[in-house]
Design a protein around this motif. Structure first.
Motif, PDB file in Angstrom:
ATOM      1  N   SER A  58       0.830  -1.215   0.000  1.00  0.00           N
ATOM      2  CA  SER A  58       0.000   0.000   0.000  1.00  0.00           C
ATOM      3  C   SER A  58       0.865   1.266   0.000  1.00  0.00           C
ATOM      4  O   SER A  58       0.383   2.347  -0.320  1.00  0.00           O
ATOM      5  N   ARG A  59       2.138   1.127   0.367  1.00  0.00           N
ATOM      6  CA  ARG A  59       3.027   2.302   0.290  1.00  0.00           C
ATOM      7  C   ARG A  59       3.164   2.757  -1.161  1.00  0.00           C
ATOM      8  O   ARG A  59       3.398   3.930  -1.433  1.00  0.00           O
ATOM      9  N   CYS A  60       3.020   1.819  -2.097  1.00  0.00           N
ATOM     10  CA  CYS A  60       3.161   2.159  -3.510  1.00  0.00           C
ATOM     11  C   CYS A  60       2.036   3.110  -3.944  1.00  0.00           C
ATOM     12  O   CYS A  60       2.248   3.955  -4.804  1.00  0.00           O
ATOM     13  N   LEU A  61       0.875   2.975  -3.338  1.00  0.00           N
ATOM     14  CA  LEU A  61      -0.234   3.870  -3.679  1.00  0.00           C
ATOM     15  C   LEU A  61       0.171   5.313  -3.362  1.00  0.00           C
ATOM     16  O   LEU A  61      -0.019   6.221  -4.174  1.00  0.00           O
TER      17      LEU A  61
ATOM     18  N   CYS B 172      13.407  -1.141  -7.124  1.00  0.00           N
ATOM     19  CA  CYS B 172      12.400  -0.166  -7.529  1.00  0.00           C
ATOM     20  C   CYS B 172      12.805   1.257  -7.187  1.00  0.00           C
ATOM     21  O   CYS B 172      12.774   2.139  -8.034  1.00  0.00           O
ATOM     22  N   GLY B 173      13.178   1.498  -5.922  1.00  0.00           N
ATOM     23  CA  GLY B 173      13.588   2.857  -5.590  1.00  0.00           C
ATOM     24  C   GLY B 173      13.616   3.182  -4.112  1.00  0.00           C
ATOM     25  O   GLY B 173      14.598   3.724  -3.614  1.00  0.00           O
ATOM     26  N   CYS B 174      12.557   2.888  -3.380  1.00  0.00           N
ATOM     27  CA  CYS B 174      12.514   3.309  -1.967  1.00  0.00           C
ATOM     28  C   CYS B 174      13.390   2.417  -1.097  1.00  0.00           C
ATOM     29  O   CYS B 174      13.787   1.333  -1.499  1.00  0.00           O
TER      30      CYS B 174
END
Ligand code: SF4
Length: 171
Positions: free
Chosen positions: A80-83, A162-164
């Motif tokens: 859900s962090r991706c949202l 991905c990045g984070c």
């Protein structure tokens, strides 16, 4: 048609840029990815977007916002962090598209088979409606491998995550 293209990194930009240029789109690039950590990685991906956009002669607006602690605080949120991550970037792209007088906006995130494609489309359309612009939806995923090969040929840095900070490979 003038389109603001949100660019997540150099390799993911290759195929979408090729496709949009072939369609006759006038591209205004936009690098805005405060999710990318650590700072050295953020700089490296930014430099790659610069390198790529110089090769293709595309103007790019850079926003160096970097928010590591915000993403560190998302531990336990799972996917859900991706949202939140998509929302931050797409909302900003929609606003900038309007400010810059573009006809539409889109994102290179739509090329990756590893991203939540349908969610990106949904959020792009949501922010387009909110700010009075158009989300130029394209499914670039069939060109992902071709784009990665183009990145290799251009000697662009190809990241492994991905990045984070939460997506960093465990050593
Ligand atoms: S995994 Fe990728 S899309 Fe999800 S929050 Fe991290 S950087 Fe953003």
């Amino acid at each position: 048609m003038r389109v603001l293209l949100h660019m997540c990194c150099g390799p993911c930009s290759t195929y979408p840029v090729q496709e949009l240029l072939e369609e006759g789109v006038d591209i205004q690039g936009y690098f805005y990815n405060p999710n990318i950590h650590p700072i050295e990685e953020h700089k490296r991906r930014r430099e790659n977007v610069e390198k790529f956009s110089k090769i293709k002669n595309i103007p790019v607006i850079y926003d160096d916002d970097f928010r590591q602690t915000e993403w560190e605080g998302m531990k336990g949120m799972g996917g859900s962090r991706c949202l939140h991550c998509y929302s931050v970037r797409l909302e900003s792209a929609a606003k900038l598209a309007v400010q810059k007088g573009c006809d539409a906006f889109t994102t290179t995130l739509l090329v990756s088979p590893y991203q939540k494609h349908d969610l990106i489309k949904e959020l792009g359309e949501k922010y387009a409606a909110q700010y009075g612009t158009t989300f130029l939806y394209r499914d670039f995923r069939p060109g992902f491998r071709q784009g990665q090969q183009m990145a290799k040929d251009m000697e662009l840095y190809r990241q492994k995550y991905c990045g984070c900070i939460l997506s960093l490979p465990v050593k």
